[in-house]
Scaffold this motif. Structure first.
Motif, PDB file in Angstrom:
ATOM      1  N   ILE A 186       0.953  -1.257  -0.023  1.00  0.00           N
ATOM      2  CA  ILE A 186      -0.114  -0.004  -0.179  1.00  0.00           C
ATOM      3  C   ILE A 186       0.811   1.263  -0.122  1.00  0.00           C
ATOM      4  N   GLY A 187       1.020   1.850  -1.217  1.00  0.00           N
ATOM      5  CA  GLY A 187       1.513   3.272  -1.492  1.00  0.00           C
ATOM      6  C   GLY A 187       1.097   4.200  -0.367  1.00  0.00           C
ATOM      7  N   VAL A 188       2.004   5.173   0.350  1.00  0.00           N
ATOM      8  CA  VAL A 188       1.360   6.164   1.088  1.00  0.00           C
ATOM      9  C   VAL A 188       1.241   7.587   0.420  1.00  0.00           C
ATOM     10  N   GLU A 189       0.285   8.304   0.753  1.00  0.00           N
ATOM     11  CA  GLU A 189       0.228   9.709   0.342  1.00  0.00           C
ATOM     12  C   GLU A 189       0.388  10.626   1.611  1.00  0.00           C
ATOM     13  N   SER A 190      -0.172  10.438   2.640  1.00  0.00           N
ATOM     14  CA  SER A 190       0.067  11.219   3.842  1.00  0.00           C
ATOM     15  C   SER A 190      -0.302  10.326   5.063  1.00  0.00           C
ATOM     16  N   VAL A 191       0.698  10.539   5.959  1.00  0.00           N
ATOM     17  CA  VAL A 191       0.645   9.825   7.148  1.00  0.00           C
ATOM     18  C   VAL A 191       0.644  10.566   8.509  1.00  0.00           C
ATOM     19  N   ASN A 192       0.187   9.710   9.739  1.00  0.00           N
ATOM     20  CA  ASN A 192       0.173  10.577  10.829  1.00  0.00           C
ATOM     21  C   ASN A 192       1.282   9.815  11.615  1.00  0.00           C
ATOM     22  N   LEU A 193       2.393  10.488  11.796  1.00  0.00           N
ATOM     23  CA  LEU A 193       3.564   9.621  12.369  1.00  0.00           C
ATOM     24  C   LEU A 193       3.391   9.699  13.994  1.00  0.00           C
ATOM     25  N   ASP A 194       2.862  11.091  14.290  1.00  0.00           N
ATOM     26  CA  ASP A 194       2.730  11.264  15.864  1.00  0.00           C
ATOM     27  C   ASP A 194       2.043  10.182  16.550  1.00  0.00           C
ATOM     28  N   LYS A 195       0.912   9.601  16.049  1.00  0.00           N
ATOM     29  CA  LYS A 195       0.442   8.546  16.893  1.00  0.00           C
ATOM     30  C   LYS A 195       0.769   7.230  16.402  1.00  0.00           C
ATOM     31  N   THR A 196       1.188   6.967  15.226  1.00  0.00           N
ATOM     32  CA  THR A 196       1.925   5.562  15.155  1.00  0.00           C
ATOM     33  C   THR A 196       3.039   5.454  15.546  1.00  0.00           C
ATOM     34  N   PHE A 197       3.852   6.244  15.542  1.00  0.00           N
ATOM     35  CA  PHE A 197       5.421   6.113  16.212  1.00  0.00           C
ATOM     36  C   PHE A 197       5.574   7.266  17.324  1.00  0.00           C
ATOM     37  N   ALA A 198       4.435   7.275  18.070  1.00  0.00           N
ATOM     38  CA  ALA A 198       4.370   8.203  19.246  1.00  0.00           C
ATOM     39  C   ALA A 198       5.621   7.863  20.291  1.00  0.00           C
ATOM     40  N   ASP A 199       6.280   6.828  20.362  1.00  0.00           N
ATOM     41  CA  ASP A 199       7.382   6.552  21.285  1.00  0.00           C
ATOM     42  C   ASP A 199       8.712   7.026  20.664  1.00  0.00           C
ATOM     43  N   ILE A 200       8.953   6.974  19.248  1.00  0.00           N
ATOM     44  CA  ILE A 200      10.020   7.532  18.638  1.00  0.00           C
ATOM     45  C   ILE A 200       9.705   9.127  18.784  1.00  0.00           C
ATOM     46  N   GLU A 201       8.574   9.540  18.552  1.00  0.00           N
ATOM     47  CA  GLU A 201       8.393  11.035  18.313  1.00  0.00           C
ATOM     48  C   GLU A 201       8.818  11.632  19.843  1.00  0.00           C
ATOM     49  N   GLU A 202       8.273  10.721  20.945  1.00  0.00           N
ATOM     50  CA  GLU A 202       8.648  11.263  22.248  1.00  0.00           C
ATOM     51  C   GLU A 202      10.115  11.375  22.637  1.00  0.00           C
ATOM     52  N   PHE A 203      10.781  10.264  22.254  1.00  0.00           N
ATOM     53  CA  PHE A 203      12.280  10.340  22.379  1.00  0.00           C
ATOM     54  C   PHE A 203      12.854  11.321  21.809  1.00  0.00           C
ATOM     55  N   SER A 204      12.592  11.684  20.644  1.00  0.00           N
ATOM     56  CA  SER A 204      12.754  12.610  19.594  1.00  0.00           C
ATOM     57  C   SER A 204      12.855  14.089  20.247  1.00  0.00           C
ATOM     58  N   GLU A 205      12.052  14.251  21.295  1.00  0.00           N
ATOM     59  CA  GLU A 205      11.785  15.767  21.910  1.00  0.00           C
ATOM     60  C   GLU A 205      13.119  15.782  22.706  1.00  0.00           C
ATOM     61  N   HIS A 206      13.765  14.793  23.137  1.00  0.00           N
ATOM     62  CA  HIS A 206      14.907  14.819  23.903  1.00  0.00           C
ATOM     63  C   HIS A 206      16.205  14.667  23.450  1.00  0.00           C
ATOM     64  N   CYS A 207      16.304  14.740  21.763  1.00  0.00           N
ATOM     65  CA  CYS A 207      17.279  14.556  21.230  1.00  0.00           C
ATOM     66  C   CYS A 207      18.340  15.970  21.496  1.00  0.00           C
ATOM     67  N   LYS A 208      19.721  16.172  21.475  1.00  0.00           N
ATOM     68  CA  LYS A 208      20.214  17.310  21.435  1.00  0.00           C
ATOM     69  C   LYS A 208      20.186  18.283  20.481  1.00  0.00           C
ATOM     70  N   PHE A 209      19.827  17.813  19.303  1.00  0.00           N
ATOM     71  CA  PHE A 209      19.560  18.654  18.052  1.00  0.00           C
ATOM     72  C   PHE A 209      18.184  18.369  17.632  1.00  0.00           C
ATOM     73  N   LYS A 210      17.720  19.650  17.188  1.00  0.00           N
ATOM     74  CA  LYS A 210      16.104  19.636  16.658  1.00  0.00           C
ATOM     75  C   LYS A 210      16.090  18.722  15.273  1.00  0.00           C
ATOM     76  N   ASP A 211      17.205  18.851  14.420  1.00  0.00           N
ATOM     77  CA  ASP A 211      17.101  18.385  13.319  1.00  0.00           C
ATOM     78  C   ASP A 211      17.762  17.063  13.303  1.00  0.00           C
ATOM     79  N   CYS A 212      17.749  16.222  14.511  1.00  0.00           N
ATOM     80  CA  CYS A 212      18.552  14.977  14.566  1.00  0.00           C
ATOM     81  C   CYS A 212      17.702  13.993  13.655  1.00  0.00           C
ATOM     82  N   LYS A 213      18.781  13.254  12.870  1.00  0.00           N
ATOM     83  CA  LYS A 213      18.270  12.142  12.081  1.00  0.00           C
ATOM     84  C   LYS A 213      18.409  10.984  12.627  1.00  0.00           C
ATOM     85  N   HIS A 214      18.783  10.957  13.788  1.00  0.00           N
ATOM     86  CA  HIS A 214      18.735   9.581  14.880  1.00  0.00           C
ATOM     87  C   HIS A 214      19.753   8.486  14.071  1.00  0.00           C
ATOM     88  N   GLU A 215      20.829   9.049  13.521  1.00  0.00           N
ATOM     89  CA  GLU A 215      21.927   8.143  13.121  1.00  0.00           C
ATOM     90  C   GLU A 215      23.177   8.132  14.069  1.00  0.00           C
TER      91      GLU A 215
END
Length: 358
Positions: A259-288
């Protein structure tokens, strides 16, 4: 409003909207063919086609009627030929995907749905990454997703599978069913009632049609035995809305393994990753390899899997949200939604003019 219209899903809000369409009748698209639609009205079902004006004003595939759409037609029966669809009433939710092939067209799978049953069987169809994909589109649709696990009688370790799903289906209810048991669909019935519409989404062979037949109390939809390689066969070939005797409606859809995607809601689907992202040192962190990455730390501690992070990045890239944070993604969606008004600034002005908050 009579019982037929209520069961079809009509609301007072839709009735109010329809009063501007003088001389036309309420209807709902219950089946879609190549260039024709079957529309259920208060009186009967009528084969319909879209008006020349509606066709001319439709710039994209998603502008055309789809199964679940509430429409205005010029007649309630076929005594004088096919009906003409003149208007599509405001959609409250829409489940879309990228059309198959090389086209960039957006295909509407179902419209005006209250709940999306994401069906996944507990045999070889079990795929957590595909489930994340379905969840991200389902949350974005405006409907409420529910994970429906089928063929539990074929699962050797149900507690383990449930544990794996609970880690990724955050805030989503999970229903376990079995086509072998007489009460195998009793839990599903709790989500279906008069006025509500439920869409069944999932791969071929997961048991969507079998479940719907159980809800109907008869074999209305053709079902086939699963192949020897444990993969499903395509039985449902078109989307179809069916009224349930006890009240409410269901939409059966063809199997969609990819199923090809057009628009997605990542806030809810990946709420755990989004939450941890808030605590990254850099706002534009690519998590690499960035220092102070809270997401990488969560992976090292076994809280998030590397596979889940890669799935998150893949969906972000497919939806063209790569490199954007959650706030930027939301702005991108609104700008796209109101592109006809000149972008995000004019979108704000437009909403304010309608006395809505932004």
């Amino acid at each position: 409003m009579n019982e037929k219209l209520i069961n079809l899903g009509f609301t007072e809000k839709l009735l109010q909207e329809s009063t501007h369409c003088k001389g036309l009748y309420l209807g709902r698209v219950v089946a879609q063919y190549k260039d024709l639609y079957n529309v259920a009205t208060e009186e009967s079902e009528v084969l319909s086609e879209i008006s020349g004006k509606l066709r001319y004003s439709s710039d994209e595939l998603s502008d055309y009627p789809a199964v679940g759409d509430f429409v205005m037609v010029d007649r309630e029966d076929e005594r004088h030929g096919n009906a003409i669809i003149h208007q599509i009433l405001t959609r409250k939710s829409i489940f879309v995907r990228r059309a198959a092939g090389t086209s960039n067209d957006v295909q509407v799978v179902a419209a005006n749905i209250d709940t999306i049953f994401i069906c996944m069987s507990l045999n070889n169809d079990f795929n957590l990454r595909r489930l994340e994909r379905y969840l991200s589109i389902a949350w974005d649709s405006g409907a409420i997703p529910v994970v429906v696990l089928t063929k539990s009688d074929l699962c050797e370790n149900l507690p383990l599978k449930l544990s794996e799903i609970e880690k990724i289906a955050i805030g989503v209810e999970i229903v376990v069913t079995s086509s072998m048991a007489e009460d195998g669909c009793s839990e599903v019935l709790k989500y279906i009632s008069p006025g509500l519409t439920v869409a069944f989404i999932g791969s071929s062979g997961v048991g969507k049609s079998t479940l719907i037949n159980r809800l109907l109390g008869e074999e209305v939809i053709e079902t086939r035995e699963i192949r020897k390689d444990d993969k499903g066969k395509h039985t449902t070939t078109r989307r179809e809305l069916i009224l349930i005797p006890s009240g409410g409606a269901v939409i059966d859809t063809p199997g969609m393994r990819e199923i090809g995607v057009e628009s997605v809601n990542l806030d809810k689907t990946f709420a755990d990753i989004e939450e941890f992202s808030e605590h990254c040192k850099f706002k534009d962190c690519k998590h690499e390899n960035e220092p102070g990455c809270a997401v990488r730390k969560a992976i090292e501690e076994g809280i998030i899997t590397e596979e889940r992070l890669q799935s998150y990045k893949k969906l972000k890239k497919e939806a063209k949200y790569e490199g954007l944070n959650s706030k930027q993604i939301e702005k991108e969606k609104i700008a796209e939604m109101f592109s006809g008004f000149g972008g995000i600034k004019n979108a704000r002005d437009y909403i304010k003019s309608k006395n809505k908050s932004f």
